[in-house]
Design a protein around this motif. Sequence first.
Motif, PDB file in Angstrom:
ATOM      1  N   LEU A 136       0.834  -1.197   0.000  1.00  0.00           N
ATOM      2  CA  LEU A 136       0.000   0.000   0.000  1.00  0.00           C
ATOM      3  C   LEU A 136       0.874   1.255   0.000  1.00  0.00           C
ATOM      4  N   TRP A 137       0.274   2.359  -0.413  1.00  0.00           N
ATOM      5  CA  TRP A 137       0.994   3.625  -0.367  1.00  0.00           C
ATOM      6  C   TRP A 137       1.177   4.086   1.077  1.00  0.00           C
ATOM      7  N   ALA A 138       2.278   4.757   1.346  1.00  0.00           N
ATOM      8  CA  ALA A 138       2.492   5.410   2.638  1.00  0.00           C
ATOM      9  C   ALA A 138       1.847   6.795   2.567  1.00  0.00           C
ATOM     10  N   LEU A 139       0.629   6.909   3.036  1.00  0.00           N
ATOM     11  CA  LEU A 139      -0.128   8.144   2.851  1.00  0.00           C
ATOM     12  C   LEU A 139       0.528   9.349   3.507  1.00  0.00           C
ATOM     13  N   ASP A 140       1.251   9.134   4.598  1.00  0.00           N
ATOM     14  CA  ASP A 140       1.891  10.270   5.258  1.00  0.00           C
ATOM     15  C   ASP A 140       3.145  10.734   4.529  1.00  0.00           C
ATOM     16  N   LEU A 141       3.557  10.006   3.487  1.00  0.00           N
ATOM     17  CA  LEU A 141       4.726  10.400   2.699  1.00  0.00           C
ATOM     18  C   LEU A 141       4.386  10.879   1.300  1.00  0.00           C
ATOM     19  N   LEU A 142       3.196  10.571   0.812  1.00  0.00           N
ATOM     20  CA  LEU A 142       2.861  10.869  -0.586  1.00  0.00           C
ATOM     21  C   LEU A 142       3.039  12.351  -0.918  1.00  0.00           C
ATOM     22  N   GLY A 143       2.603  13.218  -0.013  1.00  0.00           N
ATOM     23  CA  GLY A 143       2.714  14.642  -0.283  1.00  0.00           C
ATOM     24  C   GLY A 143       4.158  15.072  -0.417  1.00  0.00           C
ATOM     25  N   LYS A 144       4.991  14.687   0.534  1.00  0.00           N
ATOM     26  CA  LYS A 144       6.395  15.071   0.504  1.00  0.00           C
ATOM     27  C   LYS A 144       7.100  14.504  -0.722  1.00  0.00           C
ATOM     28  N   GLU A 145       6.795  13.270  -1.066  1.00  0.00           N
ATOM     29  CA  GLU A 145       7.459  12.627  -2.201  1.00  0.00           C
ATOM     30  C   GLU A 145       7.115  13.289  -3.532  1.00  0.00           C
ATOM     31  N   ASN A 146       5.924  13.854  -3.626  1.00  0.00           N
ATOM     32  CA  ASN A 146       5.467  14.399  -4.905  1.00  0.00           C
ATOM     33  C   ASN A 146       5.361  15.917  -4.945  1.00  0.00           C
ATOM     34  N   GLY A 147       5.736  16.577  -3.856  1.00  0.00           N
ATOM     35  CA  GLY A 147       5.658  18.031  -3.826  1.00  0.00           C
ATOM     36  C   GLY A 147       4.246  18.556  -3.659  1.00  0.00           C
ATOM     37  N   TRP A 148       3.360  17.742  -3.057  1.00  0.00           N
ATOM     38  CA  TRP A 148       1.978  18.154  -2.815  1.00  0.00           C
ATOM     39  C   TRP A 148       1.809  18.533  -1.347  1.00  0.00           C
ATOM     40  N   LYS A 149       0.867  19.440  -1.082  1.00  0.00           N
ATOM     41  CA  LYS A 149       0.545  19.794   0.296  1.00  0.00           C
ATOM     42  C   LYS A 149      -0.685  19.008   0.744  1.00  0.00           C
ATOM     43  N   MET A 150      -0.610  18.483   1.949  1.00  0.00           N
ATOM     44  CA  MET A 150      -1.662  17.600   2.447  1.00  0.00           C
ATOM     45  C   MET A 150      -2.677  18.397   3.276  1.00  0.00           C
ATOM     46  N   GLU A 151      -3.959  18.014   3.152  1.00  0.00           N
ATOM     47  CA  GLU A 151      -5.031  18.668   3.900  1.00  0.00           C
ATOM     48  C   GLU A 151      -6.075  17.623   4.252  1.00  0.00           C
ATOM     49  N   GLU A 219     -19.755  13.393   2.497  1.00  0.00           N
ATOM     50  CA  GLU A 219     -19.854  12.672   3.769  1.00  0.00           C
ATOM     51  C   GLU A 219     -18.680  11.718   3.953  1.00  0.00           C
ATOM     52  N   THR A 220     -18.145  11.210   2.871  1.00  0.00           N
ATOM     53  CA  THR A 220     -17.016  10.277   2.944  1.00  0.00           C
ATOM     54  C   THR A 220     -15.754  11.039   3.345  1.00  0.00           C
ATOM     55  N   PRO A 221     -14.951  10.497   4.266  1.00  0.00           N
ATOM     56  CA  PRO A 221     -13.696  11.169   4.626  1.00  0.00           C
ATOM     57  C   PRO A 221     -12.801  11.353   3.405  1.00  0.00           C
ATOM     58  N   ILE A 222     -12.198  12.553   3.300  1.00  0.00           N
ATOM     59  CA  ILE A 222     -11.330  12.856   2.163  1.00  0.00           C
ATOM     60  C   ILE A 222      -9.940  13.245   2.678  1.00  0.00           C
ATOM     61  N   LEU A 223      -8.940  12.641   2.079  1.00  0.00           N
ATOM     62  CA  LEU A 223      -7.555  13.040   2.313  1.00  0.00           C
ATOM     63  C   LEU A 223      -7.071  13.738   1.045  1.00  0.00           C
ATOM     64  N   TYR A 224      -6.781  15.026   1.177  1.00  0.00           N
ATOM     65  CA  TYR A 224      -6.392  15.835   0.020  1.00  0.00           C
ATOM     66  C   TYR A 224      -4.875  15.900  -0.136  1.00  0.00           C
ATOM     67  N   TYR A 225      -4.428  15.859  -1.394  1.00  0.00           N
ATOM     68  CA  TYR A 225      -3.070  16.244  -1.749  1.00  0.00           C
ATOM     69  C   TYR A 225      -3.192  17.334  -2.802  1.00  0.00           C
ATOM     70  N   HIS A 226      -2.676  18.522  -2.469  1.00  0.00           N
ATOM     71  CA  HIS A 226      -2.847  19.675  -3.349  1.00  0.00           C
ATOM     72  C   HIS A 226      -1.551  19.990  -4.097  1.00  0.00           C
ATOM     73  N   PRO A 227      -1.477  19.685  -5.390  1.00  0.00           N
ATOM     74  CA  PRO A 227      -0.344  20.172  -6.179  1.00  0.00           C
ATOM     75  C   PRO A 227      -0.408  21.689  -6.295  1.00  0.00           C
ATOM     76  N   ALA A 228       0.742  22.329  -6.354  1.00  0.00           N
ATOM     77  CA  ALA A 228       0.789  23.782  -6.494  1.00  0.00           C
ATOM     78  C   ALA A 228       0.582  24.146  -7.957  1.00  0.00           C
ATOM     79  N   VAL A 229      -0.642  24.542  -8.303  1.00  0.00           N
ATOM     80  CA  VAL A 229      -0.980  24.810  -9.707  1.00  0.00           C
ATOM     81  C   VAL A 229      -1.713  26.134  -9.914  1.00  0.00           C
ATOM     82  N   LEU A 230      -2.121  26.813  -8.840  1.00  0.00           N
ATOM     83  CA  LEU A 230      -2.907  28.032  -8.976  1.00  0.00           C
ATOM     84  C   LEU A 230      -2.004  29.260  -9.025  1.00  0.00           C
ATOM     85  N   HIS A 231      -2.366  30.190  -9.902  1.00  0.00           N
ATOM     86  CA  HIS A 231      -1.623  31.438 -10.058  1.00  0.00           C
ATOM     87  C   HIS A 231      -2.517  32.583  -9.586  1.00  0.00           C
TER      88      HIS A 231
END
Length: 340
Positions: A136-151, A219-231
């Motif tokens: 399985l993916w290490a969810l607590d590492l996915l953001g750091k590994e890919n440059g995404w911010k977690m929310e 209603e379903t729990p969501i784990l967000y990973y936000h790539p930096a794409v907004l200007h």
Amino acid sequence: MIINTMKTAMIIASDAGARTAGIIREELGKEVDLFSVSERSGCVRIDSITDFTLRHFGDYEAFVFIGAMGICVRAIAPCVTSKYADPAVVNVDATGHFVVSVLAGHVGGANALTERLARILGAQPVVTTQSDNTGLWALDLLGKENGWKMEYRRSLNELISIFVNQRPTALLLDIRDEGTDRLAHSRPAPVDIYYHFEDIPAGRYGLIIAVTPCLYECETPILYYHPAVLHLGVGCRKQCNPTGIWAYIGDELKRHGLSPLAVKVVTTIELKKDEPMVADLVRNLSAKMQIYRPEELKDIEVPNPSGKVFEVTGAYSVSEATALKSAGNTKLLLEKQKGQ
């Protein structure tokens, strides 16, 4: 995680571990400070492993104990606080046969360090983290590994528990980059992929993992990973007081279903580059700043050109024009705005 740049304390618990410690030190080099309870060349002598660890637990990114696991556990027990703050802790038996990830396996990097030390020693790595052992993916590492911010709005441990217990999970990819391509190609069995939020059936999944700049009501729990794409384009009056502006913009982004964590760059015109408000936005958004000269904006077609703005700045728009210029696809963005 680049292990050979981690500031590491290696502690030899007995004479039997000296050779094993020497092999590791030779490979890892100057990033390792070597400590021993006995007089030994190349080591700093310490009187008590527990006292030393208690005093210096926050001074190192990693601790490697050479000796019995019990010594390691007793030494770190009074120091442990949180997996987001604790350093990596690894224990190596004196003979160098086993390397055990003890603490901060994912976020702290202990699992990766364990694998590295095992390769150096030709030893057996021991990693007990469930996601590592089930593919399985290490969810607590996915953001750091890919440059995404977690929310997330629930406890991260709760969300990880849902995932590692292999409850049905929806992976929402409404944006594409190298990281999303990797996820799509490494999808574990409990995960279904969706490219549009509205396509996810209500009530089917225990968790949604969303790689997106957007925020969704669900209603379903969501784990967000936000790539930096907004200007984010900004303009202001001279010496505009920044108080409250960051909060207002953050609320407006959320009102439009966008996360402030997805802002990549704050853009403005050269005249405004030193404004306190611009600096405040850059700081609060942890974003980059992009400055444009008026002549760079002359060919940018904007929805709301202003003669007054032109009189002051030499460009018919600041916020819209600099954001469109920075985004690099002005025609597409303009057509989207006109269609709303």
